[in-house]
Design an enzyme around this catalytic site. Sequence first.
Site, PDB file in Angstrom:
ATOM      1  N   LYS A 129       0.582  -1.277   0.078  1.00 33.15           N
ATOM      2  CA  LYS A 129      -0.064   0.057  -0.135  1.00 33.15           C
ATOM      3  C   LYS A 129       0.828   1.276   0.051  1.00 33.15           C
ATOM      4  O   LYS A 129       0.794   2.029  -1.053  1.00 33.15           O
ATOM      5  CB  LYS A 129      -1.109  -0.199   1.211  1.00 33.15           C
ATOM      6  CG  LYS A 129      -1.999   1.068   1.427  1.00 33.15           C
ATOM      7  CD  LYS A 129      -2.795   0.930   2.317  1.00 33.15           C
ATOM      8  CE  LYS A 129      -4.006   0.243   2.474  1.00 33.15           C
ATOM      9  NZ  LYS A 129      -3.707  -0.985   2.871  1.00 33.15           N
ATOM     10  N   SER A 176      15.382 -42.095 -11.626  1.00 37.66           N
ATOM     11  CA  SER A 176      14.180 -41.557 -11.405  1.00 37.66           C
ATOM     12  C   SER A 176      14.011 -41.499  -9.955  1.00 37.66           C
ATOM     13  O   SER A 176      14.010 -42.492  -9.159  1.00 37.66           O
ATOM     14  CB  SER A 176      13.127 -42.274 -11.969  1.00 37.66           C
ATOM     15  OG  SER A 176      11.816 -41.621 -11.973  1.00 37.66           O
ATOM     16  N   ARG A 209      -3.784   2.796   8.357  1.00 33.83           N
ATOM     17  CA  ARG A 209      -3.937   1.547   7.437  1.00 33.83           C
ATOM     18  C   ARG A 209      -2.835   0.527   7.483  1.00 33.83           C
ATOM     19  O   ARG A 209      -1.784   1.108   7.343  1.00 33.83           O
ATOM     20  CB  ARG A 209      -4.566   1.889   6.202  1.00 33.83           C
ATOM     21  CG  ARG A 209      -5.730   2.617   6.125  1.00 33.83           C
ATOM     22  CD  ARG A 209      -6.483   2.667   4.869  1.00 33.83           C
ATOM     23  NE  ARG A 209      -5.802   3.567   3.896  1.00 33.83           N
ATOM     24  CZ  ARG A 209      -6.002   3.466   2.367  1.00 33.83           C
ATOM     25  NH1 ARG A 209      -6.979   2.791   2.134  1.00 33.83           N
ATOM     26  NH2 ARG A 209      -5.050   4.436   1.872  1.00 33.83           N
ATOM     27  N   TYR A 228      13.559 -34.035 -16.238  1.00 35.72           N
ATOM     28  CA  TYR A 228      12.021 -34.285 -16.678  1.00 35.72           C
ATOM     29  C   TYR A 228      11.418 -34.466 -15.387  1.00 35.72           C
ATOM     30  O   TYR A 228      12.063 -34.896 -14.261  1.00 35.72           O
ATOM     31  CB  TYR A 228      11.606 -35.547 -17.596  1.00 35.72           C
ATOM     32  CG  TYR A 228      11.936 -36.716 -17.258  1.00 35.72           C
ATOM     33  CD1 TYR A 228      11.017 -37.322 -16.497  1.00 35.72           C
ATOM     34  CD2 TYR A 228      13.116 -37.401 -17.331  1.00 35.72           C
ATOM     35  CE1 TYR A 228      11.131 -38.639 -16.025  1.00 35.72           C
ATOM     36  CE2 TYR A 228      13.279 -38.846 -16.976  1.00 35.72           C
ATOM     37  CZ  TYR A 228      12.176 -39.478 -16.182  1.00 35.72           C
ATOM     38  OH  TYR A 228      12.476 -40.779 -15.768  1.00 35.72           O
ATOM     39  N   GLY A 271      -7.979  -7.220   4.011  1.00 36.39           N
ATOM     40  CA  GLY A 271      -9.012  -7.254   5.017  1.00 36.39           C
ATOM     41  C   GLY A 271      -8.537  -8.046   6.206  1.00 36.39           C
ATOM     42  O   GLY A 271      -9.269  -8.332   7.176  1.00 36.39           O
ATOM     43  N   MET A 317      -5.845  -7.259   8.357  1.00 38.06           N
ATOM     44  CA  MET A 317      -5.339  -6.840   9.404  1.00 38.06           C
ATOM     45  C   MET A 317      -6.465  -5.404   9.405  1.00 38.06           C
ATOM     46  O   MET A 317      -7.264  -5.611   9.131  1.00 38.06           O
ATOM     47  CB  MET A 317      -3.854  -6.541   8.968  1.00 38.06           C
ATOM     48  CG  MET A 317      -2.798  -7.714   9.053  1.00 38.06           C
ATOM     49  SD  MET A 317      -0.986  -7.224   8.637  1.00 38.06           S
ATOM     50  CE  MET A 317      -1.208  -6.786   7.100  1.00 38.06           C
ATOM     51  N   HIS A 322     -15.715  -7.855   0.391  1.00 31.06           N
ATOM     52  CA  HIS A 322     -14.405  -8.790   0.966  1.00 31.06           C
ATOM     53  C   HIS A 322     -14.529 -10.202   0.336  1.00 31.06           C
ATOM     54  O   HIS A 322     -13.983 -10.943   0.231  1.00 31.06           O
ATOM     55  CB  HIS A 322     -14.728  -8.662   2.722  1.00 31.06           C
ATOM     56  CG  HIS A 322     -13.755  -9.483   3.376  1.00 31.06           C
ATOM     57  ND1 HIS A 322     -14.498 -10.908   3.753  1.00 31.06           N
ATOM     58  CD2 HIS A 322     -12.479  -9.386   3.875  1.00 31.06           C
ATOM     59  CE1 HIS A 322     -13.276 -11.786   4.173  1.00 31.06           C
ATOM     60  NE2 HIS A 322     -12.110 -10.689   4.315  1.00 31.06           N
ATOM     61  N   ARG A 370      -3.144  -1.309  -6.528  1.00 28.86           N
ATOM     62  CA  ARG A 370      -2.137  -2.911  -6.324  1.00 28.86           C
ATOM     63  C   ARG A 370      -2.688  -3.590  -7.548  1.00 28.86           C
ATOM     64  O   ARG A 370      -3.645  -3.510  -8.167  1.00 28.86           O
ATOM     65  CB  ARG A 370      -2.551  -3.599  -5.034  1.00 28.86           C
ATOM     66  CG  ARG A 370      -4.174  -3.644  -4.930  1.00 28.86           C
ATOM     67  CD  ARG A 370      -4.326  -4.381  -3.567  1.00 28.86           C
ATOM     68  NE  ARG A 370      -6.079  -4.530  -3.399  1.00 28.86           N
ATOM     69  CZ  ARG A 370      -6.409  -4.706  -2.349  1.00 28.86           C
ATOM     70  NH1 ARG A 370      -5.689  -4.589  -1.111  1.00 28.86           N
ATOM     71  NH2 ARG A 370      -7.750  -4.945  -2.198  1.00 28.86           N
ATOM     72  N   CYS A 402       9.379 -39.052 -10.550  1.00 30.17           N
ATOM     73  CA  CYS A 402       8.160 -39.763 -10.761  1.00 30.17           C
ATOM     74  C   CYS A 402       7.212 -39.701  -9.541  1.00 30.17           C
ATOM     75  O   CYS A 402       6.256 -40.309  -9.832  1.00 30.17           O
ATOM     76  CB  CYS A 402       8.327 -41.004 -11.448  1.00 30.17           C
ATOM     77  SG  CYS A 402       8.997 -42.139 -10.321  1.00 30.17           S
TER      78      CYS A 402
END
Length: 878
Positions: free
Chosen positions: A22, A767, A91, A855, A100, A102, A440, A324, A835
């Site tokens: 913020k 693997s 705030r 992979y 919402g 805090m 909210h 934001r 895997c």
Amino acid sequence: MIRYVYDFTDGGQAMANLLGGKGAHLAEMTRMGLPVPPGFTITTQACRTFLTTGNEPEQLTDELADHLASLEETMGRRLGDPNDPLLLSVRSGAQHSMPGMMETILDVGLNDTTVRGLSEVSGNADFAWDSYRRLLQMYGATVLGAAPDLFASELAQHPEPHELPLVVEKFKEVIKGAADEEFPQDPTTQLRRAVRAVFLSWNGERAKVYRRREHISEDLGTAVTVQAMVYGNLGGDSGTGVAFTHDPATGHEGVYGDYLPNAQGEDVVSGIRNAIPVKELERIDPVSFHQLQDCLLTLTKHYRDLCDTEFTIERGKLWMLQTRIGKRTAEAAFRIAAHFIDEDVITPDEVLGRVTGEQLGQLMFPRFDTAQTESPLAVGIPASPGAAVGTAVFDSSEAVRQAGLGEGVVLVRHETSPDDLPGMIAARAVLTGRGGKTSHAAVVARGMGRVCVCGTETLTINASDRAFTTADGTQVTEGTVISVDGTTGAVYLGALPLVESDVMRYFEYGEETTALSAAVAHALERADHARRLDVRANADTPADAARARRFGATGIGLCRTEHMFLGERRHLVEAMILASTDPDRQQALDDLLPLQRDDFTEILAAMDGLPVTIRLLDPPLHEFLPDRTELTKHITTQRATGETPDAHEVRLLDAVERLDEHNPMLGLRGVRLGLVTPGLYAMQARAVGEAVARRRRDGGEPRAEIMIPLVGTASELSRARDDVTAALIEVSTATGIDVHCPIGTMIELPRAALTSGAIARHADFFSLGTNDLTQTTWGLSRDDAEASFLPAYLAQGICDASPFERLDVDGVGRLVTLALEEGRAAHPGLPIGVCGEHGGDPYSIHFFDSVGMDYVSCSPYRVPIARLEAGRARYVQR
């Protein structure tokens, strides 16, 4: 010297770790020249010091006084001035958005004297007394710990504007009774204690629950923004709202959001009043609307992303209170990214920074088939899309309780508050009677991927009676099954049937029928271009193999042969187990061989040209036999009643008792089983070899690989490899076709990882079986842990996530890295993959990419998710 307070003119968006999101974005908007009320930010470092020591940093008091004096000079008003008071908002603002979770305190600076000055200077007594009422309510609950319901009860008894002075007195009495102290009349004391309360809210229960859910670090702390108040509740020419640069639910372009005339910001966010669409502002106040449009366009160009803004109009003057990067649904994420690419706002590769595998998984869920459905119970505002079915519950604790019992629930509320977060996490969907797309409930549900419908005004929700009533009088009580469609906003009685989503149809049939499926296709195309990791699938049947290939798999990383021994074939396995002579055992294996060969042939055909890693039999043999307790009970009952038990069942019971183990997971299984059961692995290897020969005769390109499970020593692998190699040579000799197959092993025991260098000398590939490696590293059974203590560990924050879902990088990850490094040191170029289930987990995939894995392999349905995250892993590292 450490600095703890920054004016909005001193910061910027790059300082979010210090100023919070913020504060950083307010500073950025100030630098951009947007209309931002002046203010300053107290840093997250100050919060961390306070939470650690219990006291603010020594110089914070002086810095706060200096910045307050500067703000007073800028505004031309003074905090506590009885004639024209400066009022402040206080705030929270953490580095990562926690909507919402805090605390916020508005109108700091009002008292019994300044309220009269505000009334005089504003010319609006109702506004002044309402503002004082709001301060007492917020400050009393947040700073002094009074129960919010006490304030709500008093306000309900005195709802008229002319009663506001009386409400103020009642609220002061509530505070005195609950906190055993008077509401402080000194504005500086109000400010200091409000800042402390915001610091403390970082460790509030709902904030901690949210951080655990979103995997946000506990030690970051929150910043505190202190800002000059501007007012949207001064009359018809004032108001407050939330606006997005795109629809956060669908991704459609345009100004979206909510607006409330003659209101303050928390009225919109809380959902206590149903707002009007922000586009209606063009009719109410066209000048302010077009100014807002200009601000939104400026922010979009600057941030190159969806922006979520809060604004207030004070007597025709627009003020931007916050921006934001907006939370959005999965659908919106993909569509907005595609739109930005089309508009040259972002590059094609940047899509990988805007969408996630988790979001893609949400889009693969089915949707409701409403073609043959009766009319809905109600239609509200579609705030977060998707389809969810569950029983209606009317409070958060009941949602948590029932979800803990395995029930699917829909949380039904008038409106949600931050205290409802545990219930929202537990529920499959959230349904509210009030609130809009920026309430909210909507914001939090979108962030968590929960289905949400808000503002169903035709429903009368009675939480105390645990029921709601529709417009036509239909009553739905707690426990009734309802269906919630977050895409259309409709709510239905009962469980609606489901159909494939558009995205799933794209994967199954290649149909790009919608803008969404086209956006998904583009994102995966970029991911495939960027990724280094191959993505294979865990598949045991030809149908699964074919689906995995359609979903983009580049092979099979795990084909579990034990699944081929179940069903009608179980009696052949029983015959092998019960065999008392070598010829009998060989006959049973000979009977199994053609069935295995046919299975392998079909799977190799489905994956023609791609690698197929076939794991030889792994689980203990007792798993293929009847349950010991049931078999014993049956035979004992027969004997007790004078019956002669079936001879085959008696032999089965003898075998079950012979094979019974106290801890079969660590007993006779994997390579141990292959080495002590003559002919077992040789039969399976022969079946693989014959399938390869058949496919080559038919013109195919089979690429079978044979994997030996649960190896703990190099000698185990060497001995098993010799048996497999001999069987393949026999097939090559008999068919005249070279059926050579790479032979490798699973690294799924700590000892195997620790001695991987020695084991690698006998392996063509590794693997990593991270499921068993996690169990044996942690010293626990997954089933037992998940049924007993692991949920408590997660709830208490002892573990951030289940180690079976998200790789334990610090523990298991070190063994994975060790196996990779020492395996390749002994055998340069050794192919190594994963895997376990972690192969489809987004977080784990980024780790596997970073350590140089070749992979990952996961279930067919998670293949698209793994493809996307493998591409994102490369993009993030760049």
